[in-house]
Motif scaffolding. Structure first.
Motif, mmCIF file in Angstrom:
data_model
loop_
_atom_site.group_PDB
_atom_site.id
_atom_site.type_symbol
_atom_site.label_atom_id
_atom_site.label_comp_id
_atom_site.label_asym_id
_atom_site.label_seq_id
_atom_site.Cartn_x
_atom_site.Cartn_y
_atom_site.Cartn_z
ATOM 1 N N LYS A 192 48.390 8.297 82.196
ATOM 2 C CA LYS A 192 46.878 8.161 82.529
ATOM 3 C C LYS A 192 46.405 8.245 80.734
ATOM 4 O O LYS A 192 47.077 8.730 79.985
ATOM 5 C CB LYS A 192 46.148 9.280 83.252
ATOM 6 N N GLU A 193 45.294 7.573 80.838
ATOM 7 C CA GLU A 193 44.682 7.498 79.552
ATOM 8 C C GLU A 193 44.221 8.939 79.037
ATOM 9 O O GLU A 193 44.197 9.292 77.818
ATOM 10 C CB GLU A 193 43.302 6.549 79.522
ATOM 11 N N GLU A 194 43.784 9.759 79.897
ATOM 12 C CA GLU A 194 43.477 10.898 79.532
ATOM 13 C C GLU A 194 44.550 12.062 78.858
ATOM 14 O O GLU A 194 44.477 12.911 78.096
ATOM 15 C CB GLU A 194 43.120 11.931 80.769
ATOM 16 N N PHE A 195 45.772 11.267 79.150
ATOM 17 C CA PHE A 195 46.687 12.234 78.736
ATOM 18 C C PHE A 195 46.916 12.114 77.124
ATOM 19 O O PHE A 195 47.414 12.890 76.391
ATOM 20 C CB PHE A 195 48.181 11.749 79.209
ATOM 21 N N TYR A 196 46.207 11.126 76.574
ATOM 22 C CA TYR A 196 46.359 10.917 75.061
ATOM 23 C C TYR A 196 45.042 11.330 74.594
ATOM 24 O O TYR A 196 44.727 10.843 73.317
ATOM 25 C CB TYR A 196 46.693 9.346 74.721
ATOM 26 N N GLU A 197 44.232 12.266 75.188
ATOM 27 C CA GLU A 197 42.973 12.648 74.725
ATOM 28 C C GLU A 197 43.240 13.458 73.380
ATOM 29 O O GLU A 197 44.103 14.041 73.102
ATOM 30 C CB GLU A 197 42.593 13.704 75.495
ATOM 31 N N LYS A 198 42.736 13.020 72.262
ATOM 32 C CA LYS A 198 42.562 13.593 70.950
ATOM 33 C C LYS A 198 41.352 14.443 70.513
ATOM 34 O O LYS A 198 41.694 15.194 69.715
ATOM 35 C CB LYS A 198 42.537 12.392 69.763
ATOM 36 N N ASP A 199 40.395 14.377 71.395
ATOM 37 C CA ASP A 199 39.334 15.198 71.010
ATOM 38 C C ASP A 199 39.518 16.810 71.216
ATOM 39 O O ASP A 199 40.462 17.172 72.083
ATOM 40 C CB ASP A 199 38.143 14.803 72.078
ATOM 41 N N GLU A 200 38.793 17.564 70.406
ATOM 42 C CA GLU A 200 39.249 19.095 70.801
ATOM 43 C C GLU A 200 38.563 19.713 71.726
ATOM 44 O O GLU A 200 37.599 19.349 72.430
ATOM 45 C CB GLU A 200 38.519 19.704 69.138
ATOM 46 N N TRP A 201 39.464 20.388 72.295
ATOM 47 C CA TRP A 201 38.770 21.161 73.591
ATOM 48 C C TRP A 201 37.760 22.180 73.251
ATOM 49 O O TRP A 201 37.862 22.864 72.197
ATOM 50 C CB TRP A 201 40.010 21.951 74.242
ATOM 51 N N GLU A 202 36.419 22.060 73.893
ATOM 52 C CA GLU A 202 35.217 22.986 73.668
ATOM 53 C C GLU A 202 35.485 24.507 74.268
ATOM 54 O O GLU A 202 35.714 24.569 75.624
ATOM 55 C CB GLU A 202 34.133 22.232 74.356
ATOM 56 N N THR A 203 35.645 25.350 73.630
ATOM 57 C CA THR A 203 36.080 26.559 73.858
ATOM 58 C C THR A 203 34.793 27.212 74.556
ATOM 59 O O THR A 203 33.778 26.842 74.393
ATOM 60 C CB THR A 203 36.409 27.492 72.658
ATOM 61 N N LEU A 204 34.836 28.638 74.974
ATOM 62 C CA LEU A 204 33.846 29.383 75.524
ATOM 63 C C LEU A 204 32.562 29.551 74.621
ATOM 64 O O LEU A 204 31.489 29.089 74.964
ATOM 65 C CB LEU A 204 34.057 30.563 76.100
ATOM 66 N N ASP A 205 32.827 29.566 73.401
ATOM 67 C CA ASP A 205 31.590 29.862 72.488
ATOM 68 C C ASP A 205 30.976 28.417 72.213
ATOM 69 O O ASP A 205 29.867 28.618 71.437
ATOM 70 C CB ASP A 205 32.024 30.581 71.100
ATOM 71 N N GLN A 206 31.470 27.383 72.532
ATOM 72 C CA GLN A 206 30.674 26.190 72.352
ATOM 73 C C GLN A 206 29.978 25.809 73.658
ATOM 74 O O GLN A 206 29.446 24.598 73.721
ATOM 75 C CB GLN A 206 31.764 24.999 72.104
ATOM 76 N N ASN A 207 30.158 26.604 74.668
ATOM 77 C CA ASN A 207 29.440 26.416 75.894
ATOM 78 C C ASN A 207 28.352 27.365 76.344
ATOM 79 O O ASN A 207 28.902 28.523 76.410
ATOM 80 C CB ASN A 207 30.507 26.172 77.133
ATOM 81 N N ALA A 208 27.223 27.156 76.890
ATOM 82 C CA ALA A 208 26.211 27.992 77.061
ATOM 83 C C ALA A 208 26.724 28.540 78.833
ATOM 84 O O ALA A 208 26.726 28.045 79.454
ATOM 85 C CB ALA A 208 24.862 27.586 76.981
ATOM 86 N N LEU A 209 27.169 30.041 78.513
ATOM 87 C CA LEU A 209 27.499 30.329 79.965
ATOM 88 C C LEU A 209 26.146 30.907 80.819
ATOM 89 O O LEU A 209 26.476 31.075 81.831
ATOM 90 C CB LEU A 209 28.453 31.723 79.662
#
Length: 446
Positions: A324-341
């Protein structure tokens, strides 16, 4: 966090029972033999997190011992299991296993009764209203109206309860984590209120510095992406990333060799990514947050790869995902501190809830203190009455003793010289002093 390999061992058995026993060979000759009475040892030291975890695993262990039921599990599909068709096969389970299942159910009923009684007593002792409907929910995984025998309905309830509870398990964990984070922020703000201006400023600066240090980490690859798997291939497996082969990777990390990635095997793949962000020796890194991050990564991969939603990743699903196209995802994973909980409004509601609970506790504490003072006052009155009665009894005993001593010591009047004690005719006893004998006329004399 509570999840462990038991989710693969027994929780997943109920969600996909047929998958868990496919690798177990069935000997045709053995099915014709009379099964031996088997002792069920203690369950494996793993935990699904369900309150009926031990009962669940013991039932599964015995059902897997019956040749007929095990064969049906092997050929069953997910829909048959969820719709209760598999439960009806319990009618064909051999007698000695049914007897053991009956014993397990009776033990579970006794455990639940003790649990309910303890919860009931605690709530009543604290003056809380007892929610009997909520307490009865503890019995949903079995038929409590028939407390003695394990029947088809019991197996059906156990499968449905475990399926539903395990599906909601992750949601409950997210909710707990959100509460944890709001409590952390609430306590931080409370500490700031108790500081003077200078100390408050220093504390705020330190807090911002820690946030920046935590956010300063290497790039975190998307879980399940080619880059993320290649990093494991290189750093954990010690292989050349140019030689990366998805099929070989799958077989290397399928630790129990059953042909599937269960949730614990998947989560193990994210360790290298998590180590980029969290270090237990760093003040700024919270290990509770790390486990929440691990859960988020696993959920992401499951949503992308687990197409039949059986909470397992098969080799075919894994290979399909690598195309799948998603397998080649290059963007950085957004961690918890980058998401408002949580929002500021949610935090205010949480703090209001804490304030209400504190007020309720203070009110209850004041009522208990008042009751205590009243009981102490009544006790003092009882002690005073008891002391008064004791003193009255002692006084009565003293007076009684004095009266007895006075009677014993009272003297008689002495006789004068030549005086004889008066005698009553017919009676040899002398008359007491002061009494004179009267002349008694004799008949025939004048």
């Amino acid at each position: 966090m509570v999840r462990s390999k038991a989710l693969a061992r027994c929780g997943l058995v109920l969600l996909s029972l047929w998958l868990c026993i496919q690798s177990v060979p069935i000997s045709v000759d053995k099915t014709k033999e009379k099964p031996k009475e088997e002792e069920l040892g203690p369950p494996e030291s793993t935990d699904t997190g369900l309150h009926y975890d031990r009962y669940l695993r013991e039932v599964i262990e015995y059902l897997e011992k019956d040749p007929h039921f095990r064969e049906k599990l092997k050929n069953a599909n997910m829909d048959d299991i969820k719709q209760g068709k598999l439960s009806k096969e319990l009618n064909f389970v051999q007698h000695n296993f049914r007897t053991k299942l009956d014993e397990l159910k009776r033990e579970e009923m006794n455990r639940l009764r003790m649990l309910i009684k303890a919860k009931h007593d605690i709530k009543e002792g604290n003056g809380q209203t007892v929610d009997h409907q909520a307490l009865l929910k503890q019995f949903e995984h079995l038929n409590h109206k028939n407390p003695h025998t394990f029947e088809v309905d019991d197996l059906d309830r156990l499968i449905k309860s475990a399926t539903n509870d395990l599906e909601n398990f992750d949601k409950d964990r997210h909710d707990e984590f959100k509460q944890y984070e709001m409590m952390k922020e609430h306590e931080r703000r409370q500490r700031l209120k108790n500081l003077n201006e200078e100390d408050r400023k220093k504390e705020e600066e330190h807090y911002e510095e820690m946030k920046k240090k935590h956010a300063n980490h290497p790039k975190v690859n998307h879980p399940g992406s080619e880059d993320q798997l290649k990093e494991v291939w290189q750093e954990a497996d010690g292989l050349d990333p140019e030689d990366f082969d998805p099929k070989t990777f799958f077989k290397m990390h399928d630790s129990n060799g059953d042909g599937f990635f269960d949730e614990s095997e998947l989560e193990a793949l994210f360790t290298k990514e998590l180590e980029k962000v969290y270090n237990p020796e760093n003040e700024e890194d919270d290990m509770v947050e790390m486990e929440e991050e691990r859960l988020r990564m696993r959920e992401h991969v499951m949503n992308e790869v687990d197409t039949n939603k059986d909470r397992l990743v098969s080799l075919s699903e894994f290979m399909a995902a690598t195309k799948k196209e998603e397998f080649y995802e290059k963007d950085e994973w957004e961690t918890l501190d980058q998401n408002a909980l949580y929002t500021e409004e949610e935090l205010r509601e949480f703090e209001q809830q804490l304030a209400n609970e504190e007020n309720d506790i203070n009110k209850k504490s004041a009522e208990l203190q008042k009751q205590r003072e009243e009981l102490e006052r009544k006790q003092e009155e009882l002690d005073a009455q008891k002391l008064g009665l004791k003193q009255a009894m002692e006084e009565m005993e003293r007076v009684k003793s004095q009266n007895l001593n006075a009677d014993v010591k009272q003297p008689t009047a002495p006789l004068t010289a030549g005086e004889h004690a008066p005698v009553v005719p017919g009676n040899s006893q002398p008359l007491p002093p002061g009494h004179q004998q009267q002349d008694v006329p004799v008949p025939g004399h004048s």
